[in-house]
Design an enzyme around this catalytic site. Structure first.
Site, mmCIF file in Angstrom:
data_model
loop_
_atom_site.group_PDB
_atom_site.id
_atom_site.type_symbol
_atom_site.label_atom_id
_atom_site.label_comp_id
_atom_site.label_asym_id
_atom_site.label_seq_id
_atom_site.Cartn_x
_atom_site.Cartn_y
_atom_site.Cartn_z
ATOM 1 N N ALA A 37 0.805 -1.219 0.000
ATOM 2 C CA ALA A 37 0.000 0.000 0.000
ATOM 3 C C ALA A 37 0.840 1.272 0.000
ATOM 4 O O ALA A 37 0.297 2.359 0.036
ATOM 5 C CB ALA A 37 -0.949 -0.002 1.191
ATOM 6 N N ARG A 96 9.291 9.124 -1.940
ATOM 7 C CA ARG A 96 10.689 9.427 -2.279
ATOM 8 C C ARG A 96 11.090 8.932 -3.667
ATOM 9 O O ARG A 96 12.171 9.277 -4.159
ATOM 10 C CB ARG A 96 11.620 8.856 -1.205
ATOM 11 C CG ARG A 96 11.697 9.805 0.010
ATOM 12 C CD ARG A 96 12.204 9.113 1.237
ATOM 13 N NE ARG A 96 13.551 8.612 1.061
ATOM 14 C CZ ARG A 96 14.108 7.691 1.861
ATOM 15 N NH1 ARG A 96 13.411 7.160 2.850
ATOM 16 N NH2 ARG A 96 15.332 7.287 1.641
HETATM 17 C C1 UD1 Z 1 9.457 -1.779 9.256
HETATM 18 C C2 UD1 Z 1 9.522 -2.418 10.635
HETATM 19 C C3 UD1 Z 1 10.923 -2.281 11.190
HETATM 20 C C4 UD1 Z 1 11.939 -2.854 10.234
HETATM 21 C C5 UD1 Z 1 11.797 -2.208 8.871
HETATM 22 C C6 UD1 Z 1 12.698 -2.859 7.865
HETATM 23 C C7 UD1 Z 1 7.291 -1.993 11.521
HETATM 24 C C8 UD1 Z 1 6.473 -1.191 12.446
HETATM 25 N N1 UD1 Z 1 8.590 -1.714 11.491
HETATM 26 O O1 UD1 Z 1 9.669 -0.394 9.425
HETATM 27 O O2 UD1 Z 1 11.007 -2.937 12.442
HETATM 28 O O3 UD1 Z 1 13.238 -2.667 10.730
HETATM 29 O O4 UD1 Z 1 10.442 -2.381 8.397
HETATM 30 O O5 UD1 Z 1 12.686 -2.094 6.690
HETATM 31 O O6 UD1 Z 1 6.779 -2.879 10.858
HETATM 32 N N2 UD1 Z 1 2.736 -0.637 4.841
HETATM 33 C C9 UD1 Z 1 1.420 -0.704 4.467
HETATM 34 N N3 UD1 Z 1 0.486 -0.089 5.235
HETATM 35 C C10 UD1 Z 1 0.801 0.574 6.380
HETATM 36 C C11 UD1 Z 1 2.155 0.646 6.743
HETATM 37 C C12 UD1 Z 1 3.110 0.021 5.963
HETATM 38 O O7 UD1 Z 1 1.082 -1.303 3.456
HETATM 39 O O8 UD1 Z 1 -0.121 1.085 7.032
HETATM 40 C C13 UD1 Z 1 3.756 -1.318 4.022
HETATM 41 C C14 UD1 Z 1 4.719 -0.336 3.386
HETATM 42 O O9 UD1 Z 1 4.285 0.064 2.104
HETATM 43 C C15 UD1 Z 1 6.001 -1.145 3.304
HETATM 44 C C16 UD1 Z 1 5.917 -2.061 4.502
HETATM 45 O O10 UD1 Z 1 4.552 -2.100 4.868
HETATM 46 O O11 UD1 Z 1 6.026 -1.932 2.132
HETATM 47 C C17 UD1 Z 1 6.784 -1.589 5.636
HETATM 48 O O12 UD1 Z 1 6.320 -0.346 6.091
HETATM 49 P P1 UD1 Z 1 7.305 0.834 6.434
HETATM 50 O O13 UD1 Z 1 6.508 2.004 6.832
HETATM 51 O O14 UD1 Z 1 8.288 1.017 5.345
HETATM 52 O O15 UD1 Z 1 8.021 0.235 7.712
HETATM 53 P P2 UD1 Z 1 9.401 0.705 8.295
HETATM 54 O O16 UD1 Z 1 9.237 1.994 8.962
HETATM 55 O O17 UD1 Z 1 10.425 0.596 7.246
#
Ligand code: UD1
Ligand code: CA
Length: 447
Positions: free
Chosen positions: A20, A25
């Site tokens: 999602a 960036r």
């Molecule tokens: C997440 C992990 C973190 C880990 C890191 C590795 C969590 C809370 N944290 O952080 O521990 O070290 O990945 O890269 O999980 N997404 C959705 N819907 C949402 C939120 C996220 O679809 O509501 C998807 C994003 O598009 C992405 C993935 O989930 O593909 C990870 O989300 P992101 O916000 O990038 O997590 P990080 O902050 O990177």
């Protein structure tokens, strides 16, 4: 690649793929997960990897109304989209696929659509501890610089929790064991764990990694599965996209060579995810394969050639500087030389088009020879028309074949001809101005 045999045996696997993300960036009109690597979207790489790891069902969590993302998902058997209306965190995103989770899979893996380098083998390793009784397995690596990652907290050799950077104490931030984000969960326990995850944290988000502390509190075992940091890299901008492309290209080159192709300068050859090379294929430097190319045994692709959606039978030679566009079919022993473009055309066995030609919407018969500069004039400005050249026909250099037109088997076309009418088999056609010789013509002199 070989098929991954699942260590988990006949256990069913559901993959929940989070896709999602807007990916601001990337500075792009295209959703992040649709950016291509080796000729297919990041999301397709992830879906292919989890499917290969044994996932019979793929639940893809998407931003509502993204038909372009849904279209990629529709290309995978057993895949379904689940809209996440609000972005409230990774646990919230997984719960968007609640209906899939409730359907009773033995194992669940959570994958990220923007983390395209994780292999099927790694997904299989990630789920493996579930078959041995673990409730949760987390994929983790020793980060060179852990800033920004969730830290995997271990006490007395047991994982206790994952702490997001924002919520970590100074001591916790010194931990370098980092969460890759991807996780495997026991199917029967998954919904119960996910539904208890709250959002009382620095980001006010529902964190998927909180499943770890909850599972531990319930007395369950949590496993840590190691992964290479580079493999677990998520893609957030186009610099990281280029690094991922380089990684995938390196894998594809290695596979091609280990499967029996010679790449003279592998770092200059660019493959698509689906490029298929036979044995004893030689690929010279600076060759680009677009999607949909199949190359038979013993072919040589000379330097600086570009191919897409083309099929080469055994023993074909192309280039240097050949361009094969969609629908180019080269039969056994055919030869396409320098600066020759072939589109939607069959070049039958042993036929030769060696220099400076355009062959489009055509069929060139077995053993035929198109001289240098032969052009099929296939387009009248509105419609495309076919050119058929018979077996063993010979077309002299610099001829234009104005389609629709047929040159019969064994026919000859005099060089420099513009052929607008069919040439019967075994005849000679000449379609050009006659040469005029003027006797006694004196060379002009300067006044
Ligand atoms: C997440 C992990 C973190 C880990 C890191 C590795 C969590 C809370 N944290 O952080 O521990 O070290 O990945 O890269 O999980 N997404 C959705 N819907 C949402 C939120 C996220 O679809 O509501 C998807 C994003 O598009 C992405 C993935 O989930 O593909 C990870 O989300 P992101 O916000 O990038 O997590 P990080 O902050 O990177
Ligand atoms: Ca991320």
């Amino acid at each position: 690649m070989t098929t991954t045999s699942s260590p988990a045996g006949a256990r069913s696997l559901l993959a929940v793929v989070l896709a999602a993300g807007k990916g601001t960036r990337m500075r792009s009109d295209l959703p992040k997960v649709l950016h291509p690597i080796a000729g297919r979207s990041m999301l397709a790489h992830v879906l292919a990897a989890v499917a290969k790891a044994g996932a019979g069902r793929l639940a893809v969590v998407v931003e509502p109304g993204r038909d372009d993302v849904a279209e990629v998902v529709a290309g995978f058997p057993g895949a379904e989209t689940f809209p996440q209306a609000e972005r409230l965190g990774t646990a919230h995103a997984v719960l968007a696929a609640r209906a899939a989770l409730a359907s009773g899979a033995d194992d669940v893996v959570v994958a990220f659509g923007d983390t395209p380098l994780v292999t099927a083998e790694t997904y299989a390793r990630l789920r493996a501890p579930l078959a041995e009784g673990a409730a949760v397995a987390v994929l983790a690596f020793e980060a060179r610089d852990p800033a920004g990652y969730g830290r995997v907290l271990v006490e007395d050799g047991r994982v206790t929790a994952i702490r997001e950077e924002k919520d970590a104490s100074a001591a916790e931030r010194r931990v370098t064991l980092s969460n890759a984000g991807l996780m495997a969960l026991s199917g029967p326990l998954a919904l119960g764990l996910l539904e208890r995850i709250g959002n009382a944290n620095a980001a006010g988000e529902y964190y998927l990694p909180d499943a770890v502390a909850l599972a531990v509190a319930d007395g369950h075992r949590v496993a840590v599965v190691p992964v290479d940091e580079a493999e677990a890299q998520g893609i957030n901008d186009r610099v990281q996209l280029s690094v991922a492309e380089a990684t995938v290209q390196a894998r594809l080159r290695r596979n091609a060579m280990l499967s029996g192709a010679t790449l003279v300068a592998p770092e200059t050859v660019f493959f698509s995810h689906d490029t298929a090379l036979g044995r004893d294929v030689v690929v010279e430097p600076h060759v680009v394969f677009g999607p949909g190319v199949v190359v038979g045994d013993g072919c040589t692709i000379h330097a600086f050639s570009h191919l897409e959606k083309a099929t080469l039978a055994e023993g074909v030679q192309i280039g240097p500087y050949a361009r094969l566009r969609p629908g180019a079919v080269l039969e056994r022993g055919a030869r396409i030389g320098n600066f020759v473009e072939v589109k939607n055309a069959a070049i039958r066995a042993g036929a030769k088009v060696n220099h400076l030609s355009y062959v489009g919407d055509a069929e060139i018969g077995a053993g035929a020879n198109l001289g240098a500069g032969t052009i099929t004039c296939n387009y009248d400005g509105v419609n495309k028309h076919r050119t058929v050249v018979g077996a063993s026909a010979f077309v002299g250099s610099n001829s234009a074949l104005v389609a629709p037109v047929t040159v019969g088997d064994g026919a000859f076309v005099g060089s420099g001809s513009v052929i607008t009418d069919d040439v019967p088999p075994g005849t000679l056609a000449i379609g050009r101005g006659r040469q005029v010789v003027k006797a006694g013509w004196a060379k002009p002199t300067k006044r």
